[in-house]
Enzyme design. Structure first.
Site, PDB file in Angstrom:
ATOM      1  N   ASP A  74      12.163   5.755  67.415  1.00  0.00           N
ATOM      2  CA  ASP A  74      13.378   6.150  68.132  1.00  0.00           C
ATOM      3  C   ASP A  74      14.573   5.552  67.415  1.00  0.00           C
ATOM      4  OD1 ASP A  74      15.328   6.802  69.932  1.00  0.00           O
ATOM      5  OD2 ASP A  74      14.366   5.875  71.664  1.00  0.00           O
TER       6      ASP A  74
ATOM      7  N   GLU B 191      13.764  11.817  77.600  1.00  0.00           N
ATOM      8  CA  GLU B 191      13.804  10.371  77.388  1.00  0.00           C
ATOM      9  C   GLU B 191      15.151   9.811  77.799  1.00  0.00           C
ATOM     10  OE1 GLU B 191      14.686   6.656  75.012  1.00  0.00           O
ATOM     11  OE2 GLU B 191      15.751   8.566  75.122  1.00  0.00           O
ATOM     12  N   GLU B 192      16.199  10.543  77.463  1.00  0.00           N
ATOM     13  CA  GLU B 192      17.550  10.045  77.725  1.00  0.00           C
ATOM     14  C   GLU B 192      17.856   9.925  79.219  1.00  0.00           C
ATOM     15  OE1 GLU B 192      19.178   8.705  75.574  1.00  0.00           O
ATOM     16  OE2 GLU B 192      18.992   9.674  73.626  1.00  0.00           O
TER      17      GLU B 192
ATOM     18  N   ASP C 200      19.938   9.782  67.118  1.00  0.00           N
ATOM     19  CA  ASP C 200      19.216   9.499  68.360  1.00  0.00           C
ATOM     20  C   ASP C 200      18.866  10.793  69.086  1.00  0.00           C
ATOM     21  OD1 ASP C 200      18.173   8.297  70.619  1.00  0.00           O
ATOM     22  OD2 ASP C 200      20.125   7.799  71.469  1.00  0.00           O
TER      23      ASP C 200
ATOM     24  N   HIS D 266      25.117   7.860  71.422  1.00  0.00           N
ATOM     25  CA  HIS D 266      25.356   8.644  72.643  1.00  0.00           C
ATOM     26  C   HIS D 266      26.743   9.272  72.679  1.00  0.00           C
ATOM     27  CE1 HIS D 266      21.946   6.927  75.398  1.00  0.00           C
ATOM     28  NE2 HIS D 266      21.497   7.402  74.249  1.00  0.00           N
TER      29      HIS D 266
ATOM     30  N   HIS E 192      11.241  10.877  70.846  1.00  0.00           N
ATOM     31  CA  HIS E 192      11.873  11.791  71.802  1.00  0.00           C
ATOM     32  C   HIS E 192      12.771  12.770  71.068  1.00  0.00           C
ATOM     33  CE1 HIS E 192      16.135  10.387  72.281  1.00  0.00           C
ATOM     34  NE2 HIS E 192      15.661   9.188  71.993  1.00  0.00           N
TER      35      HIS E 192
END
Length: 515
Positions: free
Chosen positions: A343, A314-315, A281, A443, A269
């Site tokens: 990922d 994706e998130e 990420d 994140h 992603h």
């Protein structure tokens, strides 16, 4: 699942003896180290490993960081940062001779604009879940209602008896975050706090907007355990989000050569969360796939076509990959021999995980479709050769392999860890710091160019190149489809046997030659 014990082959033993260095003892965080000779395999796979250089992969990460910096600090789906990142990748693939598709899909954009929690006068970090409803502006003040833990905590409205108008506290597990938020909303709770059931922060998504659900946020396991002793305490919670309909797109590129009815597919992603640039990420997976694709080229000498995908959204709940698979008809799905997912492959406190295709760990969701165990073993064999021990990773549904598995497509891939804490045993095995998350910036805004273990990135990139290059030649162990030369030899042998049978057959009184 692979044993943590490292297996050395003859070449490694000789190299270690000559140099006096035990390669398996070099931890991931110890700094760059020369990797052993590429293991035996198809020439294409070995050549691809030698061509994929971490310096070039890192250059793609620099590009993604700068594109985020130019566009509000993130590369979230439906933003200019994502579009710029997608075009960076797509134009390079077109120049390399790939057939490139920009697959648009509609989705609901979500952005967190505020998140705070105070209990009994103490501020506690909380992370609003994607697609959570908002509390009234300025938040809501009420009392804490602790939901008892059972086999299905917070999964039914009846679990929230007595929580009307209150802020419910519930454990993660058994059902989705969306189900918990919906049940809490049905019971009239003012909000729901979900605490993790493993160490580390809890970043969740409801998967889609759920009107009528309770505003939802996540806290750590430790914070949840402390809050569970404060039933009836005064709580102020403020969760503010913004949602609107937008369009984003996946980038899908396929080689012009190879069988297009037995495609080897690999994906990562490309989108980040809205709070940061997402360089680990999932810039790492995206950059490694891009460099692998560029070094492979759009018209390589392969038996099976290779298809690369960079997913969007994706998130927000695996939306791009789900849209892609759901829009393949059954025959198009049959054309996909296998799917490889990457990922987060450069986490700063890196672990080395391979998806547990055969469920030999006996944890969580079970085995993948037939062929997944063989994919797992391909990665295990590669890392055994290079002297890096692996651990299994459950198919827990948190990344883009999910929809492929649901439709019977074998899957596998690599992962270096996110918010979960590294154990003492893992630190002894791989290096790094025990008691800290594999990625403390998961994140967050600090997921930037300083948040990468480039040794892990290099090792995983080489593994990707080798396994993908091997499957581009043959997927026989996964689905029984042999390489073209093997099929040609089989057909020639069958023809010779048939011809010999005709030549030696006895005549039949009524039907001519027996064959």
């Amino acid at each position: 699942m692979p044993s943590a014990k490292t297996t050395f082959r003859a070449g490694i033993a000789l190299l270690a003896a000559a140099t006096g260095v035990g390669l398996a003892a070099v931890p991931a965080a110890a700094g760059p180290a020369a990797l052993p000779t590429v293991p035996d395999g198809p020439a294409l796979a070995r050549q691809l490993v030698n061509k994929v250089k971490v310096a070039n992969t890192n250059r793609h990460l620099i590009a993604l960081q700068r594109l985020a910096d130019r566009n509000g600090g993130n590369r979230g789906a439906g933003t200019d940062g994502h579009a710029a990142s997608a075009e960076y990748i797509a134009t390079k693939l077109e120049a390399a001779g790939y057939t490139v598709e920009r697959q648009e899909f509609p989705f609901v954009y979500d952005e967190t604009r505020g998140q705070s929690l105070t209990v009994a006068g103490t501020e506690i970090p909380i992370i609003r879940m994607s697609y959570s409803e908002s509390t009234p502006e300025g938040g809501v003040t009420s009392t804490l209602h602790v939901v008892p833990v059972d086999a299905t905590p917070g999964c039914e409205a009846t679990d929230y008896a007595g929580a009307e108008g209150k802020v419910a506290l519930v454990s993660r597990g058994s059902c989705t975050f969306g189900a918990k938020a919906a049940a809490a909303g049905e019971a009239g709770a003012a909000a729901v706090i979900v605490y993790n059931n493993v160490p580390g922060a809890l970043n969740g998504t409801l998967g889609s907007p759920l009107p009528g659900s309770a505003p939802a946020g996540g806290v750590t396991q430790a914070e949840g355990a402390a809050l569970a002793t404060q039933n009836g305490a005064e709580v102020t919670i403020d969760l503010q989000g913004f949602m609107e309909d937008r369009v984003s797109y996946n980038v899908v590129a396929e080689t012009q050569t190879g069988r297009h009815n037995n495609v080897v597919m690999a994906g990562a992603h490309l989108d980040s969360v809205s709070t940061g640039p997402g360089i680990n990420d999932n810039g790492t997976g995206s950059a490694a796939l891009l460099e692998t694709a560029l070094q492979l080229g759009g018209s390589p000498k392969v038996n099976n076509a290779v298809r690369f995908a960079w997913w969007s959204a994706e998130e927000l709940g695996l939306l791009g990959s789900e849209y892609y698979v759901q829009n393949l008809d059954f025959e198009e799905q049959l054309n996909v021999a296998l799917y490889l997912n990457f990922d987060m492959i450069g986490s700063p406190n890196a672990g080395y995980f391979v998806y547990d295709g055969d469920d030999s760990d006996g944890v969580g969701s079970g085995a993948g479709p037939y062929g997944s165990a063989q994919i797992e073993q391909a990665f295990v064999d590669y890392f055994d050769y290079t002297g890096v021990p692996l651990e299994g990773k459950d198919f827990d549904g948190r990344s883009d392999y999910g929809e492929f598995i649901l439709n019977g497509i074998p899957a596998g891939g690599l992962f270096t860890g996110a918010e979960v804490v590294k154990t003492e045993d893992q630190a002894n095995k791989w290096g790094g710091t025990a008691g800290e998350a594999f990625d403390q910036c998961y994140h967050q805004t600090c997921d930037n160019l300083g948040n990468i273990d480039r040794v892990a990135l290099d090792r995983n990139s080489d593994a990707i190149a080798f396994v993908l290059g091997s499957y581009a030649i043959s997927t026989e162990d996964v689905n029984g489809v042999p390489p073209r030369k093997a099929r040609a030899k089989t057909r020639a042998a069958q023809a010779r046997v048939a011809a010999a049978s005709v030549a030696t057959a006895e005549p039949d009184d009524h039907h001519g030659v027996l064959i």
